[in-house]
Design an enzyme around this catalytic site. Sequence first.
Site, PDB file in Angstrom:
ATOM      1  N   GLU A  21      38.630  46.234  41.457  1.00 51.59           N
ATOM      2  CA  GLU A  21      39.813  46.994  41.067  1.00 51.59           C
ATOM      3  C   GLU A  21      39.459  48.475  41.005  1.00 51.59           C
ATOM      4  O   GLU A  21      38.514  48.879  40.329  1.00 51.59           O
ATOM      5  CB  GLU A  21      40.355  46.531  39.715  1.00 51.59           C
ATOM      6  CG  GLU A  21      41.603  47.264  39.269  1.00 51.59           C
ATOM      7  CD  GLU A  21      42.682  47.301  40.349  1.00 51.59           C
ATOM      8  OE1 GLU A  21      43.099  48.421  40.709  1.00 51.59           O
ATOM      9  OE2 GLU A  21      43.083  46.239  40.847  1.00 51.59           O
TER      10      GLU A  21
ATOM     11  N   ASP B 177      44.922  40.578  48.523  1.00 44.67           N
ATOM     12  CA  ASP B 177      46.331  40.795  48.173  1.00 44.67           C
ATOM     13  C   ASP B 177      46.487  42.311  47.967  1.00 44.67           C
ATOM     14  O   ASP B 177      46.528  42.786  46.843  1.00 44.67           O
ATOM     15  CB  ASP B 177      46.670  40.025  46.891  1.00 44.67           C
ATOM     16  CG  ASP B 177      48.133  40.165  46.508  1.00 44.67           C
ATOM     17  OD1 ASP B 177      48.980  40.129  47.408  1.00 44.67           O
ATOM     18  OD2 ASP B 177      48.424  40.342  45.315  1.00 44.67           O
TER      19      ASP B 177
ATOM     20  N   ALA C 131      43.696  43.228  40.119  1.00 42.98           N
ATOM     21  CA  ALA C 131      44.594  43.383  38.962  1.00 42.98           C
ATOM     22  C   ALA C 131      46.006  42.935  39.311  1.00 42.98           C
ATOM     23  O   ALA C 131      46.440  43.109  40.455  1.00 42.98           O
ATOM     24  CB  ALA C 131      44.598  44.834  38.491  1.00 42.98           C
ATOM     25  N   PRO C 132      46.752  42.328  38.384  1.00 42.57           N
ATOM     26  CA  PRO C 132      46.408  42.134  36.970  1.00 42.57           C
ATOM     27  C   PRO C 132      45.530  40.931  36.692  1.00 42.57           C
ATOM     28  O   PRO C 132      45.136  40.718  35.552  1.00 42.57           O
ATOM     29  CB  PRO C 132      47.779  41.957  36.315  1.00 42.57           C
ATOM     30  CG  PRO C 132      48.604  41.322  37.373  1.00 42.57           C
ATOM     31  CD  PRO C 132      48.143  41.923  38.674  1.00 42.57           C
ATOM     32  N   GLY C 133      45.240  40.112  37.700  1.00 41.40           N
ATOM     33  CA  GLY C 133      44.242  39.064  37.523  1.00 41.40           C
ATOM     34  C   GLY C 133      44.743  37.634  37.488  1.00 41.40           C
ATOM     35  O   GLY C 133      43.949  36.708  37.315  1.00 41.40           O
ATOM     36  N   ASN C 134      46.031  37.413  37.669  1.00 41.87           N
ATOM     37  CA  ASN C 134      46.536  36.038  37.640  1.00 41.87           C
ATOM     38  C   ASN C 134      45.946  35.191  38.765  1.00 41.87           C
ATOM     39  O   ASN C 134      45.601  34.028  38.572  1.00 41.87           O
ATOM     40  CB  ASN C 134      48.060  36.031  37.724  1.00 41.87           C
ATOM     41  CG  ASN C 134      48.697  36.475  36.424  1.00 41.87           C
ATOM     42  OD1 ASN C 134      48.064  36.444  35.380  1.00 41.87           O
ATOM     43  ND2 ASN C 134      49.939  36.897  36.491  1.00 41.87           N
TER      44      ASN C 134
ATOM     45  N   ASP D  28      36.390  50.514  44.925  1.00 46.13           N
ATOM     46  CA  ASP D  28      37.239  50.213  46.076  1.00 46.13           C
ATOM     47  C   ASP D  28      36.594  49.117  46.915  1.00 46.13           C
ATOM     48  O   ASP D  28      35.413  49.201  47.270  1.00 46.13           O
ATOM     49  CB  ASP D  28      37.413  51.488  46.902  1.00 46.13           C
ATOM     50  CG  ASP D  28      38.549  51.392  47.903  1.00 46.13           C
ATOM     51  OD1 ASP D  28      38.869  50.260  48.332  1.00 46.13           O
ATOM     52  OD2 ASP D  28      39.121  52.435  48.255  1.00 46.13           O
TER      53      ASP D  28
ATOM     54  N   CYS E  51      53.491  40.773  48.667  1.00 43.06           N
ATOM     55  CA  CYS E  51      54.802  40.454  48.094  1.00 43.06           C
ATOM     56  C   CYS E  51      55.834  41.374  48.750  1.00 43.06           C
ATOM     57  O   CYS E  51      56.640  42.011  48.093  1.00 43.06           O
ATOM     58  CB  CYS E  51      54.804  40.580  46.572  1.00 43.06           C
ATOM     59  SG  CYS E  51      54.091  42.105  45.936  1.00 43.06           S
TER      60      CYS E  51
END
Length: 518
Positions: free
Chosen positions: A282, A329, A260-263, A309, A389
Amino acid sequence: MALRPHQSSRPERKSKVEGRKDEKKKNGSRMKSRDGAERAAYFARREAAGVLRQVLRADATRRATASIKSLVYSPSVRNKKATFALVCQTLKYLPVIKEILTSTAILSNKWKKQEELIYVTIYDIIFGQEIATDGLVEKYIIRHKEALESALAKTCVRRQVKSVEDLLPNKNRDVPKSRFLRVNTLKIDVESAVKEFSKITKVDHDEMVPDLLVLPPGVDLHDHPLVLDGSVVLQGKASCMVANALSPKPGWKVIDACAAPGNKTVHLAALMKGRGNIIACELNQPRLTVLQETIRKSGATNIDTMHGDFLDVDPSDPAYMKVQAILLDPSCSGSGISTQRLDHLLPSYTEDIDADASKRIEKLAGFQRKALEHALSFPSVERVIYSTCSVHQEENEDVIQSVLPLASSLGFELATPYPQWKRRGLPVFDGSEHLLRTDPSDGMEGFFIALFVRKPNEDIAMRNDDSIDSTNFNRVKSFRQIYFPRMSKMFLYHASQMRRDGQEACGTCHGCSGPSCC
């Protein structure tokens, strides 16, 4: 000869009565226009106050689960553009607003329950110079406008500044950055997208990431039809670099471990030309809903979502033994995108890491190591990409260094994504030059990317055999016992609870429902 009446080319003058009617009509139109603008401003202030209340309460408890952008661009907010501007500007001026409120003592107990609306209205009337006549709060602020302006002037004199802007902390100085758009090639080709957006602004192609367009700072495309229907995705360049570096082939079986969010998930689908299969994991139900909506908008048909998970996915399960690539990620501090999240506007924001933040980073790093170790244990996986990030070494280079013995034992080596990119990993171990960092000073988000590639001909027989024995998994189990002796079930439970509760959410990549950099 009969005289003809005089004929003039000038139009006849309107009578005084007709003139007065026209004037009334014009005045009526102006009043309607003004009334409409005031009504729109009235509702925007209340929507902004609602968002501001959520932001300030979450910030006070240090439990923010979504960014300012995510909250503003949620379906419940109607006037998104005006609301976003009001929230951001009010937060910028909030220290000054609170100071002049204290000086004038007008925030009595009666108005305490509406203090967020008081803040927004003071910004709009005192700093934004908005004319407001509707609403009890508006009338109350207008009644005390003179006192507030006097307190503001005294504050400027006391601080010895020439303008109100000089009262603002340096953290509120905005630096314009380019806007990035990723073309969803499952729905539209790049040239068609360029042609469409060239009608409204300058459009450039990114030099590194195919299908990525670069637009000037400040361009707002949230309501553009191609954005709304999923033909293009508002996504930061660093985020786009991740899936592109993994480079899965059409027809592969791929896992997006924390999707998520899936980009990134739908970017993988586009890179695979809609062929093969992507399993998008997710854990959090609300974020799963966001992920599913992202997939629906993208038009991707080769993605299966899994509510669960990633750590519970068994590499020896026949359903996952043929996985060839994994995008990991994981939950992170989000320190690299605090600017995009607008965290610098929050009252609690500081560039220093306090004890609580340090403890949280340590816990996140523990989970990140565990998740990366798990990703490397899939028997047929050829490429694993790890990204965050975050700008913290603990979540980046330290995590990679800690799993290198396991990676090597399983036949993996670090590859060098985007070798032309200058900014590499921090030089804390041999091989860190293979790692990649992006930084806000590059005009991008602060990201970290590490790409593991299995060496050619490494354990090919084992990985192609459907009856894989337990040798590979015993090595992983042994590694866990040596390197993670304190990785107790209680710790893993706590880490999963953090993700389930959204504590790790950076807002623009995990746990957001609005436009995303990630």
